[in-house]
Design a protein around this motif. Structure first.
Motif, mmCIF file in Angstrom:
data_model
loop_
_atom_site.group_PDB
_atom_site.id
_atom_site.type_symbol
_atom_site.label_atom_id
_atom_site.label_comp_id
_atom_site.label_asym_id
_atom_site.label_seq_id
_atom_site.Cartn_x
_atom_site.Cartn_y
_atom_site.Cartn_z
ATOM 1 N N ALA A 38 0.829 -1.197 0.000
ATOM 2 C CA ALA A 38 0.000 0.000 0.000
ATOM 3 C C ALA A 38 0.874 1.262 0.000
ATOM 4 N N ARG A 67 -3.365 6.787 4.123
ATOM 5 C CA ARG A 67 -4.077 6.292 2.937
ATOM 6 C C ARG A 67 -3.701 4.845 2.646
ATOM 7 N N ASP A 105 -5.521 2.626 5.139
ATOM 8 C CA ASP A 105 -6.934 2.531 4.749
ATOM 9 C C ASP A 105 -7.115 1.597 3.551
ATOM 10 N N ALA A 106 -6.215 1.699 2.573
ATOM 11 C CA ALA A 106 -6.311 0.842 1.379
ATOM 12 C C ALA A 106 -6.044 -0.616 1.737
ATOM 13 N N VAL A 163 -8.874 -3.381 0.825
ATOM 14 C CA VAL A 163 -8.568 -4.500 -0.080
ATOM 15 C C VAL A 163 -8.636 -5.823 0.683
ATOM 16 N N THR A 186 1.564 -3.493 5.327
ATOM 17 C CA THR A 186 0.414 -3.804 4.473
ATOM 18 C C THR A 186 -0.188 -5.147 4.888
ATOM 19 N N ALA A 200 -1.466 -1.150 -3.359
ATOM 20 C CA ALA A 200 -2.536 -1.937 -2.741
ATOM 21 C C ALA A 200 -3.431 -2.663 -3.752
ATOM 22 N N PRO A 221 -7.757 -0.336 -5.302
ATOM 23 C CA PRO A 221 -8.349 0.325 -4.133
ATOM 24 C C PRO A 221 -9.376 1.397 -4.489
ATOM 25 N N ARG A 222 -9.139 2.158 -5.552
ATOM 26 C CA ARG A 222 -10.061 3.236 -5.920
ATOM 27 C C ARG A 222 -11.434 2.704 -6.338
ATOM 28 N N LEU A 260 -9.430 6.413 -2.166
ATOM 29 C CA LEU A 260 -8.170 5.660 -2.196
ATOM 30 C C LEU A 260 -7.502 5.717 -3.560
#
Length: 180
Positions: A10, A29, A32-33, A37, A62, A141, A169-170, A176
């Motif tokens: 990540a 970030r 969070d990712a 995931v 990660t 990520a 992730p997005r 993300l």
């Protein structure tokens, strides 16, 4: 048939003052990712039976978040220094050393090697829209799953895989995605 899932570490923090790239931690970030995931991976029933990973801090952090979120707590990662910033050729060497008892491996590491590995394993024949996405970018990520037409890991070679899954992730949370 073997299965390979690649997890790129990540997002890491460039603002943290560390002496070595190896020691760079995740930023918020990235944390969070990793969680997003991992939670998504838990819904996929991936049946991973082995984890091999770079021991770099951003990869270990990660996995510290991803593994419990994905429900993979029973699997202890195998830290392999060769995975740190490895080329696709070195990553294939790492995979070729695996026991044939391993059916589905999760490899966690770094770009450009991870992206290059996907592009070498999956044929560029126009039949994989997911490969086209990876060719554009395999972001931090991201999680890619491939089915490999091999009986044993020593048989891993170029163009032996089909990219069966790709999670960015997005797609799970627009926040993300790339920063504007």
């Amino acid at each position: 048939m073997k299965r390979l899932t690649l997890l790129r570490h990540a997002k890491s923090g460039w603002d943290d003052p560390v002496e070595r790239d190896f020691d760079r931690p995740l930023n918020q970030r990235g944390r969070d990712a990793s969680l997003a995931v991992g939670n998504h991976a838990a819904t996929l029933d991936m049946s991973i039976d082995y984890i091999v990973a770079s021991p770099a801090v951003r990869v270990t952090e990660t996995l510290d978040i991803f593994i419990p979120a994905a429900g993979l707590d029973a699997i202890e990662p195998h830290w392999d220094r060769r995975v740190y910033l490895a080329s696709s050729v070195t990553l294939m060497d790492c995979l070729s050393d695996l026991s044939d008892e391993v059916n589905h491996v999760l490899m966690a590491g770094h770009n450009p090697g991870m992206e290059d590995l996907i592009l070498e394993l999956v044929a560029d024949d126009g039949r994989s829209p997911l490969r086209d996405v990876v060719e554009d970018k395999f972001p931090t990520a991201a999680l890619a799953t491939m089915e490999l037409a091999i009986d044993g890991w020593s048989g891993i070679r170029e163009r032996c895989a089909t990219l069966s899954g790709l999670v960015l992730p997005r797609e799970l949370d627009p926040a993300l995605g790339p920063e504007d």
